[in-house]
Scaffold this motif. Structure first.
Motif, PDB file in Angstrom:
ATOM      1  N   GLU A  39      17.458  34.514  -3.038  1.00 46.81           N
ATOM      2  CA  GLU A  39      16.628  33.362  -2.737  1.00 46.81           C
ATOM      3  C   GLU A  39      17.480  32.117  -2.514  1.00 46.81           C
ATOM      4  O   GLU A  39      17.255  31.350  -1.568  1.00 46.81           O
ATOM      5  N   GLU A  40      18.470  31.924  -3.396  1.00 47.14           N
ATOM      6  CA  GLU A  40      19.338  30.756  -3.229  1.00 47.14           C
ATOM      7  C   GLU A  40      20.180  30.887  -1.966  1.00 47.14           C
ATOM      8  O   GLU A  40      20.413  29.897  -1.263  1.00 47.14           O
ATOM      9  N   LEU A  41      20.620  32.100  -1.642  1.00 46.78           N
ATOM     10  CA  LEU A  41      21.379  32.301  -0.413  1.00 46.78           C
ATOM     11  C   LEU A  41      20.550  31.899   0.798  1.00 46.78           C
ATOM     12  O   LEU A  41      21.043  31.225   1.712  1.00 46.78           O
ATOM     13  N   SER A  42      19.279  32.286   0.805  1.00 47.45           N
ATOM     14  CA  SER A  42      18.401  31.929   1.911  1.00 47.45           C
ATOM     15  C   SER A  42      18.280  30.408   2.048  1.00 47.45           C
ATOM     16  O   SER A  42      18.315  29.864   3.157  1.00 47.45           O
ATOM     17  N   LEU A  43      18.179  29.709   0.920  1.00 47.27           N
ATOM     18  CA  LEU A  43      18.082  28.245   0.953  1.00 47.27           C
ATOM     19  C   LEU A  43      19.377  27.615   1.469  1.00 47.27           C
ATOM     20  O   LEU A  43      19.345  26.652   2.247  1.00 47.27           O
ATOM     21  N   LEU A  44      20.512  28.163   1.022  1.00 52.30           N
ATOM     22  CA  LEU A  44      21.799  27.637   1.486  1.00 52.30           C
ATOM     23  C   LEU A  44      21.964  27.840   2.982  1.00 52.30           C
ATOM     24  O   LEU A  44      22.457  26.947   3.695  1.00 52.30           O
ATOM     25  N   VAL A  45      21.551  29.010   3.463  1.00 53.70           N
ATOM     26  CA  VAL A  45      21.649  29.278   4.896  1.00 53.70           C
ATOM     27  C   VAL A  45      20.737  28.330   5.678  1.00 53.70           C
ATOM     28  O   VAL A  45      21.133  27.792   6.719  1.00 53.70           O
ATOM     29  N   ASP A  46      19.534  28.101   5.162  1.00 55.32           N
ATOM     30  CA  ASP A  46      18.629  27.151   5.814  1.00 55.32           C
ATOM     31  C   ASP A  46      19.283  25.775   5.939  1.00 55.32           C
ATOM     32  O   ASP A  46      19.199  25.124   6.991  1.00 55.32           O
ATOM     33  N   ARG A  47      19.916  25.330   4.874  1.00 56.52           N
ATOM     34  CA  ARG A  47      20.545  24.009   4.878  1.00 56.52           C
ATOM     35  C   ARG A  47      21.755  23.979   5.814  1.00 56.52           C
ATOM     36  O   ARG A  47      22.001  22.985   6.501  1.00 56.52           O
ATOM     37  N   ARG A  48      22.496  25.070   5.851  1.00 53.56           N
ATOM     38  CA  ARG A  48      23.651  25.128   6.747  1.00 53.56           C
ATOM     39  C   ARG A  48      23.197  25.098   8.206  1.00 53.56           C
ATOM     40  O   ARG A  48      23.771  24.381   9.040  1.00 53.56           O
ATOM     41  N   VAL A  49      22.170  25.860   8.515  1.00 57.04           N
ATOM     42  CA  VAL A  49      21.632  25.881   9.877  1.00 57.04           C
ATOM     43  C   VAL A  49      21.111  24.500  10.265  1.00 57.04           C
ATOM     44  O   VAL A  49      21.214  24.085  11.424  1.00 57.04           O
ATOM     45  N   ALA A  50      20.601  23.765   9.284  1.00 56.98           N
ATOM     46  CA  ALA A  50      20.088  22.414   9.544  1.00 56.98           C
ATOM     47  C   ALA A  50      21.200  21.377   9.673  1.00 56.98           C
ATOM     48  O   ALA A  50      20.937  20.219   9.999  1.00 56.98           O
ATOM     49  N   GLY A  51      22.447  21.786   9.391  1.00 53.95           N
ATOM     50  CA  GLY A  51      23.574  20.889   9.629  1.00 53.95           C
ATOM     51  C   GLY A  51      24.330  20.405   8.416  1.00 53.95           C
ATOM     52  O   GLY A  51      25.309  19.667   8.543  1.00 53.95           O
ATOM     53  N   THR A  52      23.911  20.800   7.206  1.00 53.43           N
ATOM     54  CA  THR A  52      24.655  20.380   6.018  1.00 53.43           C
ATOM     55  C   THR A  52      26.061  20.965   6.059  1.00 53.43           C
ATOM     56  O   THR A  52      26.229  22.158   6.337  1.00 53.43           O
ATOM     57  N   PRO A  53      27.099  20.168   5.804  1.00 49.17           N
ATOM     58  CA  PRO A  53      28.469  20.696   5.832  1.00 49.17           C
ATOM     59  C   PRO A  53      28.642  21.863   4.864  1.00 49.17           C
ATOM     60  O   PRO A  53      28.138  21.828   3.733  1.00 49.17           O
ATOM     61  N   LEU A  54      29.343  22.883   5.311  1.00 52.55           N
ATOM     62  CA  LEU A  54      29.591  24.059   4.472  1.00 52.55           C
ATOM     63  C   LEU A  54      30.216  23.659   3.144  1.00 52.55           C
ATOM     64  O   LEU A  54      29.855  24.180   2.082  1.00 52.55           O
ATOM     65  N   GLU A  55      31.153  22.711   3.190  1.00 50.31           N
ATOM     66  CA  GLU A  55      31.884  22.320   1.979  1.00 50.31           C
ATOM     67  C   GLU A  55      30.957  21.716   0.929  1.00 50.31           C
ATOM     68  O   GLU A  55      31.169  21.903  -0.267  1.00 50.31           O
ATOM     69  N   GLN A  56      29.960  20.974   1.377  1.00 49.00           N
ATOM     70  CA  GLN A  56      28.999  20.412   0.422  1.00 49.00           C
ATOM     71  C   GLN A  56      28.115  21.497  -0.180  1.00 49.00           C
ATOM     72  O   GLN A  56      27.670  21.390  -1.325  1.00 49.00           O
ATOM     73  N   LEU A  57      27.864  22.560   0.572  1.00 49.83           N
ATOM     74  CA  LEU A  57      27.020  23.646   0.074  1.00 49.83           C
ATOM     75  C   LEU A  57      27.750  24.522  -0.934  1.00 49.83           C
ATOM     76  O   LEU A  57      27.190  24.920  -1.958  1.00 49.83           O
ATOM     77  N   VAL A  58      29.017  24.847  -0.645  1.00 47.56           N
ATOM     78  CA  VAL A  58      29.767  25.723  -1.559  1.00 47.56           C
ATOM     79  C   VAL A  58      30.435  24.921  -2.670  1.00 47.56           C
ATOM     80  O   VAL A  58      30.875  25.485  -3.678  1.00 47.56           O
ATOM     81  N   GLY A  59      30.541  23.582  -2.470  1.00 45.13           N
ATOM     82  CA  GLY A  59      31.057  22.725  -3.524  1.00 45.13           C
ATOM     83  C   GLY A  59      32.552  22.498  -3.516  1.00 45.13           C
ATOM     84  O   GLY A  59      33.081  21.899  -4.448  1.00 45.13           O
ATOM     85  N   TRP A  60      33.234  22.924  -2.466  1.00 42.62           N
ATOM     86  CA  TRP A  60      34.686  22.706  -2.414  1.00 42.62           C
ATOM     87  C   TRP A  60      35.194  22.795  -0.976  1.00 42.62           C
ATOM     88  O   TRP A  60      34.515  23.321  -0.094  1.00 42.62           O
ATOM     89  N   ALA A  61      36.398  22.240  -0.781  1.00 42.86           N
ATOM     90  CA  ALA A  61      37.094  22.337   0.493  1.00 42.86           C
ATOM     91  C   ALA A  61      38.557  22.627   0.216  1.00 42.86           C
ATOM     92  O   ALA A  61      39.110  22.175  -0.799  1.00 42.86           O
ATOM     93  N   GLU A  62      39.198  23.359   1.094  1.00 41.54           N
ATOM     94  CA  GLU A  62      40.641  23.571   0.976  1.00 41.54           C
ATOM     95  C   GLU A  62      41.366  22.432   1.671  1.00 41.54           C
ATOM     96  O   GLU A  62      41.042  22.067   2.809  1.00 41.54           O
ATOM     97  N   PHE A  63      42.340  21.846   0.987  1.00 36.45           N
ATOM     98  CA  PHE A  63      43.098  20.721   1.542  1.00 36.45           C
ATOM     99  C   PHE A  63      44.511  20.795   1.011  1.00 36.45           C
ATOM    100  O   PHE A  63      44.721  20.777  -0.213  1.00 36.45           O
ATOM    101  N   CYS A  64      45.474  20.906   1.893  1.00 32.71           N
ATOM    102  CA  CYS A  64      46.888  21.026   1.495  1.00 32.71           C
ATOM    103  C   CYS A  64      47.085  22.144   0.471  1.00 32.71           C
ATOM    104  O   CYS A  64      47.880  22.003  -0.458  1.00 32.71           O
TER     105      CYS A  64
END
Length: 259
Positions: A39-64
């Motif tokens: 259920e949460e995966l479905s919500l995350l996918v909905d938000r990603r499709v709507a344009g929310t940055p992936l990094e904000q959805l998963v909670g992290w970004a790789e940098f250096c």
């Protein structure tokens, strides 16, 4: 995906690809790890499709090479900004006062601290959400809240060896033309650089000499088409200007050095 990881759900991959996600399989795998259940995966996918940055959805970004916490609504660190880190690392030495101004998540400061142990690091941002996020990425580091230099302790004046400033530099008229990931999900204060995109560059560079130690440097990112004007701003402030361009990273950085 790591060894033994389950292949991503092809229905999720299809939805992401249909929404224009270039790396749909990788994103599907990351979202599956971040979700507690279907259920949460479905919500995350909905938000990603709507344009929310992936990094904000998963909670992290790789940098250096670091995993940087990214909170909802906070500016996502860009790979091109690694050029700022590379140039700053070449200048910083153990014991130097180093400031990550307009720090956002604190990604630049975290990368500098990892690359140059023993620096006296400070960070600052005007956005309270960014400050809270940066404090998670910079444990034990003073992260100040306020508008540019007004956020910093006065005791740092004349002592900063390396000042990185990830200022906004998108011209106001171009902000509505940005991808929805940035335009709709990141703070306007982290994007809008004024009429020509250099309003904050001017503010930082004009005030920087009073905060830099002798031989200290201020470094900031700008657009490729802004380089000449940005160099002029640095020169007018009495600093020696050096532009750096990296086509692989897609980044342009201007370094201003106090004599």
């Amino acid at each position: 995906m790591g060894p033994g990881a389950a292949p991503p759900d092809q229905a999720v991959v299809g939805r992401l690809r249909g929404a224009g996600c270039v790396f749909a399989e990788e994103e599907a795998a990351l979202l599956a790890v971040a979700a507690r259940d279907a259920e949460e995966l479905s919500l995350l996918v909905d938000r990603r499709v709507a344009g929310t940055p992936l990094e904000q959805l998963v909670g992290w970004a790789e940098f250096c090479g670091l995993r940087i916490v990214v909170a909802p609504g906070v500016f996502v660190p860009r790979r091109r900004t690694e050029l700022v880190v590379r140039e700053a690392v070449a200048l910083a030495r153990r014991g130097d006062v180093v400031v990550d101004l307009c720090c956002g998540t604190g990604a630049v400061g975290a990368a500098l601290a990892a690359a140059v142990p023993g620096i006296d690091l400070h960070a600052a941002d005007v956005d309270p959400a960014a400050v809270r996020c940066a404090r998670r990425n910079l444990p034990g580091v003073p992260v100040h809240e306020g508008d540019l230099f007004a956020a910093l302790p006065g005791a740092l004046a004349g002592r900063i060896a390396v000042l990185t400033a990830n200022v906004p530099y998108v011209p106001t008229a171009a902000v509505p033309l940005m991808p929805p990931e940035a335009r709709d999900h990141e703070p306007r204060t982290a994007l809008d650089g004024g009429e020509d995109g250099l309003a904050f560059v001017r503010r930082v560079v004009t005030d920087a000499p009073a905060w830099l130690a002798r031989g200290g440097a201020v470094l900031f990112e700008c657009g490729a088409g802004q380089t000449g004007a940005a160099v002029d701003v640095v020169t007018a402030a009495g600093l020696a200007a050096r532009p750096v361009i990296d086509d692989d990273l897609g980044g342009t950085v201007v370094v201003g050095r106090l004599p």
